[in-house]
Design an enzyme around this catalytic site. Structure first.
Site, PDB file in Angstrom:
ATOM      1  N   ARG A   1       0.749  -1.023  -0.036  1.00  0.00           N
ATOM      2  CA  ARG A   1      -0.011   0.068  -0.059  1.00  0.00           C
ATOM      3  C   ARG A   1       0.849   1.368  -0.213  1.00  0.00           C
ATOM      4  O   ARG A   1       1.740   1.200   0.717  1.00  0.00           O
ATOM      5  CB  ARG A   1      -0.980   0.009   1.312  1.00  0.00           C
ATOM      6  CG  ARG A   1      -1.614   1.202   1.236  1.00  0.00           C
ATOM      7  CD  ARG A   1      -3.024   1.106   2.187  1.00  0.00           C
ATOM      8  NE  ARG A   1      -2.488   0.989   3.771  1.00  0.00           N
ATOM      9  CZ  ARG A   1      -3.486   0.537   4.676  1.00  0.00           C
ATOM     10  NH1 ARG A   1      -4.812   0.500   4.503  1.00  0.00           N
ATOM     11  NH2 ARG A   1      -3.135   0.287   5.867  1.00  0.00           N
TER      12      ARG A   1
ATOM     13  N   ARG B   1       0.097  -5.487  14.006  1.00  0.00           N
ATOM     14  CA  ARG B   1      -1.127  -4.969  13.814  1.00  0.00           C
ATOM     15  C   ARG B   1      -2.242  -6.053  13.809  1.00  0.00           C
ATOM     16  O   ARG B   1      -3.334  -6.055  14.194  1.00  0.00           O
ATOM     17  CB  ARG B   1      -1.121  -3.883  12.684  1.00  0.00           C
ATOM     18  CG  ARG B   1      -0.659  -2.709  13.109  1.00  0.00           C
ATOM     19  CD  ARG B   1      -0.455  -1.688  11.954  1.00  0.00           C
ATOM     20  NE  ARG B   1      -1.521  -1.167  11.215  1.00  0.00           N
ATOM     21  CZ  ARG B   1      -1.825  -0.920   9.819  1.00  0.00           C
ATOM     22  NH1 ARG B   1      -0.459  -1.227   8.945  1.00  0.00           N
ATOM     23  NH2 ARG B   1      -2.617  -0.457   9.572  1.00  0.00           N
TER      24      ARG B   1
HETATM   25  P1  AMP Z   1      -6.009   2.170  10.707  1.00  0.00           P
HETATM   26  O1  AMP Z   1      -5.684   3.689   9.575  1.00  0.00           O
HETATM   27  O2  AMP Z   1      -7.272   2.256  10.854  1.00  0.00           O
HETATM   28  O3  AMP Z   1      -5.164   1.143  10.248  1.00  0.00           O
HETATM   29  O4  AMP Z   1      -5.223   2.895  12.080  1.00  0.00           O
HETATM   30  C1  AMP Z   1      -4.048   3.163  12.206  1.00  0.00           C
HETATM   31  C2  AMP Z   1      -3.601   3.257  13.519  1.00  0.00           C
HETATM   32  O5  AMP Z   1      -4.477   4.132  14.358  1.00  0.00           O
HETATM   33  C3  AMP Z   1      -4.040   1.838  14.407  1.00  0.00           C
HETATM   34  O6  AMP Z   1      -2.997   0.502  14.223  1.00  0.00           O
HETATM   35  C4  AMP Z   1      -4.078   2.248  15.762  1.00  0.00           C
HETATM   36  O7  AMP Z   1      -2.682   2.417  16.424  1.00  0.00           O
HETATM   37  C5  AMP Z   1      -4.886   3.573  15.620  1.00  0.00           C
HETATM   38  N1  AMP Z   1      -6.232   3.396  15.630  1.00  0.00           N
HETATM   39  C6  AMP Z   1      -7.020   3.783  14.917  1.00  0.00           C
HETATM   40  N2  AMP Z   1      -8.230   3.676  15.290  1.00  0.00           N
HETATM   41  C7  AMP Z   1      -8.041   3.102  16.410  1.00  0.00           C
HETATM   42  C8  AMP Z   1      -9.209   2.671  17.464  1.00  0.00           C
HETATM   43  N3  AMP Z   1     -10.714   2.624  17.167  1.00  0.00           N
HETATM   44  N4  AMP Z   1      -8.685   2.318  18.698  1.00  0.00           N
HETATM   45  C9  AMP Z   1      -7.361   2.408  18.739  1.00  0.00           C
HETATM   46  N5  AMP Z   1      -6.569   2.574  18.150  1.00  0.00           N
HETATM   47  C10 AMP Z   1      -6.914   2.983  16.612  1.00  0.00           C
END
Ligand code: AMP
Length: 211
Positions: free
Chosen positions: A125, A169
């Site tokens: 990505r 992750r």
């Molecule tokens: P994403 O873009 O959704 O993959 O999110 C990137 C990162 O943001 C994640 O790996 C978490 O560190 C943080 N993050 C995003 N949404 C959440 C959530 N609802 N709860 C906890 N951490 C979050």
């Protein structure tokens, strides 16, 4: 508010699909990951607090995330149709939405994709540094290498899409997701979809479910 939440592993395509749906004008789309990256870019306190967790591929603490989403939803009209992408990621976050009658979840859609495909999607990505548009080196390459088709901004790899952080992750996701699925399933709000199909087929399916 009519709230649908998109559940699924990092790389399962929640963001791509939610963005497309919001482009129809029928849905408001909130991606907590995008909100946090914007806060980091703008030097906001919440971004500073979140960054160390994000860089390690850990979840940002519930208290920070719940405050962030509650604040964002407080500006949205009561009759809006909302898609939450990347929230909730824990049962505590789901309960926080459901505690408030205004923000109760109507439907949870789980995006199922085999793990091998997820790693391939995450590590290939690339996102635009300016507008956040998402590309993939193999599957959705930009017309010009390293340049965003939409705004001509530079394409970068998210630091947390490196292979080691992406793997972590996925572990974090697996440790939480079953509990979330049980939570929504026991409330008869869960629908699972095969998200390993073509982007267009998934979009059609989602429109059938949501519209
Ligand atoms: P994403 O873009 O959704 O993959 O999110 C990137 C990162 O943001 C994640 O790996 C978490 O560190 C943080 N993050 C995003 N949404 C959440 C959530 N609802 N709860 C906890 N951490 C979050």
């Amino acid at each position: 508010m009519n709230i649908s939440v998109f559940l699924g592993a990092p790389g399962s395509g929640k963001g791509t699909q939610a963005k497309r749906l919001s482009e129809t004008g029928s849905f408001k789309h909130f991606s907590t990951g995008d909100m946090l990256r914007a806060a980091i870019g703008e030097g906001k306190l919440v971004g500073k607090k979140a960054k160390e967790y994000m860089d390690r591929g850990e979840l940002v603490p519930d208290s920070i995330m719940i405050e962030l989403i509650e604040e964002a939803l407080s500006h949205i009209s009561a009759d809006a149709r909302v898609i939450l992408d990347g929230f909730p990621r824990t049962v505590a976050q789901a309960e926080a939405l459901d505690r408030n009658p205004r923000t109760q979840v109507k439907l949870a859609i789980q995006f199922n994709v085999p793990e091998k495909k997820l790693i391939e999607r995450l590590t290939g990505r690339r996102i635009c540094k300016n507008c956040g548009e998402s590309f993939h080196l193999l599957f959705v390459p930009p017309k010009q290498s390293g340049v965003c088709d939409k705004c001509a901004g530079p394409l970068i790899q998210r630091p947390d899409d490196s292979e080691s952080v992406a793997l972590h992750r996925l572990e974090v996701f697996n440790s939480q997701n079953q509990k979330l699925l049980s939570y929504f399933s026991s409330a008869s709000k869960l629908q699972e979809i095969n998200a390993a199909q073509e982007v267009e087929s998934i979009q059609t399916l989602l429109r059938q479910i949501l519209c």
